[in-house]
Motif scaffolding. Structure first.
Motif, short mmCIF file in Angstrom:
data_model
loop_
_atom_site.label_atom_id
_atom_site.label_comp_id
_atom_site.label_asym_id
_atom_site.label_seq_id
_atom_site.Cartn_x
_atom_site.Cartn_y
_atom_site.Cartn_z
N SER A 153 -3.75 1.95 3.68
CA SER A 153 -2.47 1.50 3.17
C SER A 153 -1.35 2.03 4.04
O SER A 153 -1.55 2.95 4.83
CB SER A 153 -2.30 2.00 1.73
OG SER A 153 -1.15 1.47 1.15
N GLY A 187 2.97 3.17 4.01
CA GLY A 187 3.94 3.77 3.12
C GLY A 187 3.79 5.28 3.11
O GLY A 187 2.99 5.85 3.85
N THR A 198 4.55 -9.36 -0.94
CA THR A 198 4.14 -8.46 0.16
C THR A 198 3.15 -7.40 -0.30
O THR A 198 2.65 -6.63 0.51
CB THR A 198 5.36 -7.78 0.79
OG1 THR A 198 6.01 -6.98 -0.21
CG2 THR A 198 6.33 -8.79 1.37
N THR A 232 3.62 -4.61 -2.15
CA THR A 232 4.11 -3.25 -1.94
C THR A 232 4.70 -2.73 -3.24
O THR A 232 5.18 -3.50 -4.08
CB THR A 232 5.18 -3.18 -0.84
OG1 THR A 232 6.25 -4.06 -1.18
CG2 THR A 232 4.61 -3.56 0.52
N SER A 274 6.88 0.91 -4.94
CA SER A 274 7.57 2.18 -4.74
C SER A 274 7.92 2.77 -6.10
O SER A 274 8.13 2.04 -7.07
CB SER A 274 8.86 1.99 -3.94
OG SER A 274 8.59 1.51 -2.65
N ASN A 322 7.00 2.30 -0.65
CA ASN A 322 6.55 1.15 0.12
C ASN A 322 5.04 1.18 0.39
O ASN A 322 4.58 0.88 1.49
CB ASN A 322 7.34 1.04 1.44
CG ASN A 322 7.43 -0.38 1.91
OD1 ASN A 322 7.43 -1.32 1.12
ND2 ASN A 322 7.51 -0.55 3.22
N THR A 353 1.45 -0.22 0.34
CA THR A 353 0.80 -1.54 0.26
C THR A 353 -0.49 -1.40 -0.55
O THR A 353 -1.14 -0.36 -0.53
CB THR A 353 0.46 -2.08 1.67
OG1 THR A 353 -0.37 -1.16 2.34
CG2 THR A 353 1.71 -2.35 2.46
#
Length: 190
Positions: free
Chosen positions: A47, A49, A154, A156, A158, A184, A186
């Motif tokens: 991932s 982020g 996307t 994602t 957060s 962020n 994924t």
């Protein structure tokens, strides 16, 4: 291809643990942590982020992050995020039906928005610290997760989190996880 195989294994294990663990027991993401650590050592981060927190005041920055959204017909979508360090130390978050908002850990009043938070120091110990106090007469929330953004296109997500970690054999919190942030990240869908 390798990522799909890894996450397929994770998905199978996750579903198996979901059905054989009791309602108040944290799902042990040890195997996912090992998969994520192995992916990182092979140069294949699962991932993107960042994933950080403070554990008893000490900074924790994940070197690898694994995240997936699994659709379980009886429960809906289950999001799992694990931030792992090379030592095997990890923090795991699991949220049922995630949306923007704040989710209280161990809120048994709404099982369709359940949150599980756990922490493990390294691979040499079997101690897993959970946001669930097994000794409380009436279990009280010991943490929460706030999702600040989720993008289904996307894939994602957060947000932030905190919790007091308890061992299954102790009524006293022994780990304090604060200032947790996943930014962020994924995720894949299963």
């Amino acid at each position: 291809m390798k990522k799909n195989k890894i996450f397929s294994i994770f998905t199978f294990l996750f579903i198996a643990f979901s059905f054989i663990s009791c309602d108040n027991e944290p799902i042990d993401p040890t195997l996912l942590a090992q998969i994520a650590a192995n992916s990182s050592s092979n140069g294949n981060n699962s991932s993107t982020g960042s994933f950080t927190a403070n554990i008893d005041g000490v900074n924790f920055t994940a070197e690898s992050v694994a995240a997936s959204m699994l659709n379980v017909p009886t429960n809906g979508n289950i999001l799992s995020i694990v931030g792992v360090k090379s030592s095997g130390e990890y923090i795991a978050i699991q949220i049922t039906n995630p949306t923007i908002g704040t989710f209280v850990a161990n809120n048994n009043s709404n099982p369709l928005q359940a949150v599980t938070l756990s922490y493990r120091q390294n691979t040499t110990t079997s101690d897993i610290f959970s946001a669930y106090n097994y000794f409380a007469a009436t279990p009280a929330p010991t943490g929460s997760v706030t999702i600040s953004s989720i993008n289904l296109t996307t894939k994602t997500i957060s947000g932030s989190f905190y919790f007091d970690g308890y061992l299954m054999n102790s009524a006293t919190p022994v780990k304090n996880i604060t200032n947790g942030v996943f930014n962020n990240i994924t995720y894949i869908t299963q």
